[in-house]
Design a protein around this motif. Structure first.
Motif, mmCIF file in Angstrom:
data_model
loop_
_atom_site.group_PDB
_atom_site.id
_atom_site.type_symbol
_atom_site.label_atom_id
_atom_site.label_comp_id
_atom_site.label_asym_id
_atom_site.label_seq_id
_atom_site.Cartn_x
_atom_site.Cartn_y
_atom_site.Cartn_z
ATOM 1 N N SER A 147 128.177 -104.689 109.862
ATOM 2 C CA SER A 147 129.272 -103.796 110.252
ATOM 3 C C SER A 147 128.908 -102.355 109.877
ATOM 4 C CB SER A 147 130.555 -104.201 109.531
ATOM 5 O OG SER A 147 130.422 -103.923 108.144
ATOM 6 N N THR A 148 129.728 -101.430 110.356
ATOM 7 C CA THR A 148 129.531 -100.020 109.987
ATOM 8 C C THR A 148 129.603 -99.857 108.467
ATOM 9 O OG1 THR A 148 130.447 -99.269 112.084
ATOM 10 C CG2 THR A 148 130.484 -97.691 110.263
ATOM 11 N N LYS A 149 130.594 -100.506 107.849
ATOM 12 C CA LYS A 149 130.770 -100.370 106.398
ATOM 13 C C LYS A 149 129.575 -100.966 105.638
ATOM 14 C CE LYS A 149 134.321 -101.421 102.913
ATOM 15 N NZ LYS A 149 133.727 -102.521 102.154
ATOM 16 N N GLU A 150 129.129 -102.143 106.062
ATOM 17 C CA GLU A 150 127.981 -102.771 105.395
ATOM 18 C C GLU A 150 126.729 -101.914 105.550
ATOM 19 O OE1 GLU A 150 129.084 -107.521 105.910
ATOM 20 O OE2 GLU A 150 128.226 -106.420 107.592
ATOM 21 N N THR A 151 126.542 -101.364 106.764
ATOM 22 C CA THR A 151 125.374 -100.514 107.006
ATOM 23 C C THR A 151 125.409 -99.285 106.102
ATOM 24 O OG1 THR A 151 125.282 -101.268 109.294
ATOM 25 C CG2 THR A 151 124.113 -99.232 108.788
ATOM 26 N N ALA A 152 126.609 -98.709 105.947
ATOM 27 C CA ALA A 152 126.757 -97.550 105.059
ATOM 28 C C ALA A 152 126.398 -97.933 103.626
ATOM 29 C CB ALA A 152 128.187 -97.022 105.145
ATOM 30 N N GLU A 153 126.823 -99.123 103.191
ATOM 31 C CA GLU A 153 126.514 -99.579 101.827
ATOM 32 C C GLU A 153 125.017 -99.784 101.642
ATOM 33 O OE1 GLU A 153 130.668 -102.077 101.226
ATOM 34 O OE2 GLU A 153 128.748 -103.125 101.091
ATOM 35 N N ILE A 154 124.390 -100.392 102.635
ATOM 36 C CA ILE A 154 122.952 -100.676 102.526
ATOM 37 C C ILE A 154 122.152 -99.382 102.424
ATOM 38 C CG2 ILE A 154 120.956 -101.570 103.824
ATOM 39 C CD1 ILE A 154 122.880 -103.769 104.912
ATOM 40 N N LEU A 155 122.531 -98.390 103.238
ATOM 41 C CA LEU A 155 121.740 -97.162 103.287
ATOM 42 C C LEU A 155 122.233 -96.090 102.312
ATOM 43 C CD1 LEU A 155 121.249 -96.877 107.163
ATOM 44 C CD2 LEU A 155 119.559 -97.569 105.461
ATOM 45 N N GLY A 156 123.402 -96.310 101.731
ATOM 46 C CA GLY A 156 123.933 -95.310 100.801
ATOM 47 C C GLY A 156 124.357 -94.034 101.502
ATOM 48 N N ILE A 157 124.890 -94.150 102.710
ATOM 49 C CA ILE A 157 125.401 -92.991 103.441
ATOM 50 C C ILE A 157 126.847 -93.282 103.850
ATOM 51 C CG2 ILE A 157 123.133 -92.251 104.282
ATOM 52 C CD1 ILE A 157 123.708 -93.563 106.938
ATOM 53 N N SER A 158 127.552 -92.274 104.374
ATOM 54 C CA SER A 158 128.961 -92.465 104.729
ATOM 55 C C SER A 158 129.091 -93.239 106.044
ATOM 56 C CB SER A 158 129.645 -91.105 104.876
ATOM 57 O OG SER A 158 129.143 -90.442 106.031
ATOM 58 N N THR A 159 130.283 -93.800 106.270
ATOM 59 C CA THR A 159 130.501 -94.516 107.536
ATOM 60 C C THR A 159 130.460 -93.532 108.713
ATOM 61 O OG1 THR A 159 132.895 -94.370 107.218
ATOM 62 C CG2 THR A 159 131.827 -96.416 106.544
ATOM 63 N N ASP A 160 130.901 -92.298 108.498
ATOM 64 C CA ASP A 160 130.812 -91.308 109.587
ATOM 65 C C ASP A 160 129.350 -91.044 109.955
ATOM 66 O OD1 ASP A 160 133.500 -91.064 109.895
ATOM 67 O OD2 ASP A 160 133.696 -89.220 108.721
ATOM 68 N N ALA A 161 128.495 -90.979 108.943
ATOM 69 C CA ALA A 161 127.063 -90.759 109.215
ATOM 70 C C ALA A 161 126.475 -91.950 109.963
ATOM 71 C CB ALA A 161 126.310 -90.517 107.909
ATOM 72 N N VAL A 162 126.913 -93.160 109.591
ATOM 73 C CA VAL A 162 126.430 -94.349 110.308
ATOM 74 C C VAL A 162 126.822 -94.253 111.774
ATOM 75 C CG1 VAL A 162 126.738 -96.851 110.585
ATOM 76 C CG2 VAL A 162 126.425 -95.876 108.304
ATOM 77 N N LYS A 163 128.079 -93.894 112.040
ATOM 78 C CA LYS A 163 128.549 -93.833 113.435
ATOM 79 C C LYS A 163 127.781 -92.782 114.232
ATOM 80 C CE LYS A 163 133.261 -95.468 112.642
ATOM 81 N NZ LYS A 163 134.684 -95.149 112.776
ATOM 82 N N GLN A 164 127.585 -91.626 113.624
ATOM 83 C CA GLN A 164 126.875 -90.569 114.349
ATOM 84 C C GLN A 164 125.443 -90.994 114.667
ATOM 85 O OE1 GLN A 164 125.533 -87.093 112.237
ATOM 86 N NE2 GLN A 164 126.143 -85.739 113.921
ATOM 87 N N ARG A 165 124.776 -91.593 113.684
ATOM 88 C CA ARG A 165 123.375 -91.999 113.902
ATOM 89 C C ARG A 165 123.269 -93.144 114.890
ATOM 90 N NH1 ARG A 165 120.937 -90.985 107.852
ATOM 91 N NH2 ARG A 165 122.127 -89.085 107.585
ATOM 92 N N LEU A 166 124.237 -94.050 114.818
ATOM 93 C CA LEU A 166 124.218 -95.162 115.762
ATOM 94 C C LEU A 166 124.391 -94.636 117.186
ATOM 95 C CD1 LEU A 166 124.164 -98.240 116.219
ATOM 96 C CD2 LEU A 166 126.670 -98.205 116.033
ATOM 97 N N ALA A 167 125.318 -93.697 117.363
ATOM 98 C CA ALA A 167 125.539 -93.130 118.696
ATOM 99 C C ALA A 167 124.266 -92.470 119.212
ATOM 100 C CB ALA A 167 126.689 -92.119 118.651
#
Lengths: 189, 100
Positions: A147-167
């Motif tokens: 999930s977005t939240k799990e990905t943020a936890e794994i990489l140590g970045i915010s969920t907003d950063a995950v969404k932007q990078r995924l896009a």
């Protein structure tokens, strides 16, 4: 071969290796683009996880914990390998949306796409052209299914950063596949 | 000759890329859907981003082969998990079935 285990935690660890090694290896192969590096980093990651078993208290899921260790090991490996600094904290100008978005419509039936080694190579090459910052997010979200939240936890970045990078990653990959499949469409009579 | 996305639609790019699996805030989602009603170009983009994600997810379901003897080399490095003994057996190159 067999592993000798003498405690329940060791047995759980062996089971975790069996369950997660293939997926972690694929993840590392995508991240590092080199089979030997992927194996070396996988071994280092499991060694680190094994030594840290006592500190794993179940606050994160086992898979999230293992992926965090393996991904961090891979990123450290990439940092050592690159001549230029690698930062996961900030996106580079090259990580923006593609400058030109082709509008050719294409559709691939799964049985057509996945049986083709050529198509598989196109998918792999497109991922390899992503920066590590985009690639890590894309692999964790869309290939490994976190999930977005799990990905943020794994990489140590915010969920907003995950969404932007995924896009950004999806747009870049979509552009690469559009150029490949659109050529196919145009070649058809 | 391939067409490209009009400059006026570029502001929707990130939203479209996240829209395909519902990872978009409600307000932005409603605004994007209103735009999509009138914009065939962005609908093409939605379809092809969705295809892209689908292809990678489908490819990820293919079995993964590990290098031969990887487990043996790994367990040999782990204290207390040497090759002697037989409490847990395993086979290399097994397909991955585990979910996150």
């Amino acid at each position: 071969m067999s592993a000798s285990v003498s405690s329940p935690s060791q047995q759980h660890f062996v089971q975790a290796v069996e369950a997660y090694a293939p997926r972690l290896y694929r993840h590392l192969l995508y991240l590092l683009e080199d089979p030997q590096d992927a194996e070396d980093v996988l071994q280092e990651a499991f060694l680190k996880a094994y030594r840290s078993l006592d500190t794993f208290q179940g606050r994160a899921s086992l898979s999230t914990w293992l992926y965090r260790i393996a991904t961090n090991e891979a990123l450290m490996h990439l940092r050592r390998r690159r001549s230029t600094p690698l930062s996961l904290e900030a996106l580079s100008p090259d990580d923006g949306p593609p400058e030109e978005i082709l509008l050719t419509h294409w559709q691939v039936l799964p049985e057509q796409a996945l049986l083709s080694a050529e198509t598989r190579q196109v998918l792999d090459d497109a991922v390899a052209r992503l920066s590590p910052a985009l690639r890590a997010v894309f692999l964790l979200r869309d290939v490994e299914g976190f999930s977005t939240k799990e990905t943020a936890e794994i990489l140590g970045i915010s969920t907003d950063a995950v969404k932007q990078r995924l896009a950004r990653a999806r747009l870049r990959l979509r552009e690469a596949l559009t150029r490949y499949f659109a050529a196919d469409e145009e070649a058809r009579p | 000759m391939s067409r490209t996305l009009p400059p006026g639609c570029r502001r929707w790019l990130d939203a479209i890329a996240l829209y395909v699996d519902g990872d978009l805030e409600a307000d932005l989602c409603r605004a994007l859907e209103a735009h999509l009603q009138d914009c065939p170009d962005c609908r093409v983009l939605v379809d092809t981003v969705r295809q892209t994600v689908y292809l990678y997810r489908a490819a990820a379901r293919e079995p993964v082969a590990l290098p031969p003897d990887l487990h043996r080399r790994l367990f040999a490095r782990l204290p207390g998990l040497g090759e002697e003994g037989s409490a847990v057996g395993r086979t290399d190159a097994a397909p991955s079935e585990a979910a996150p």
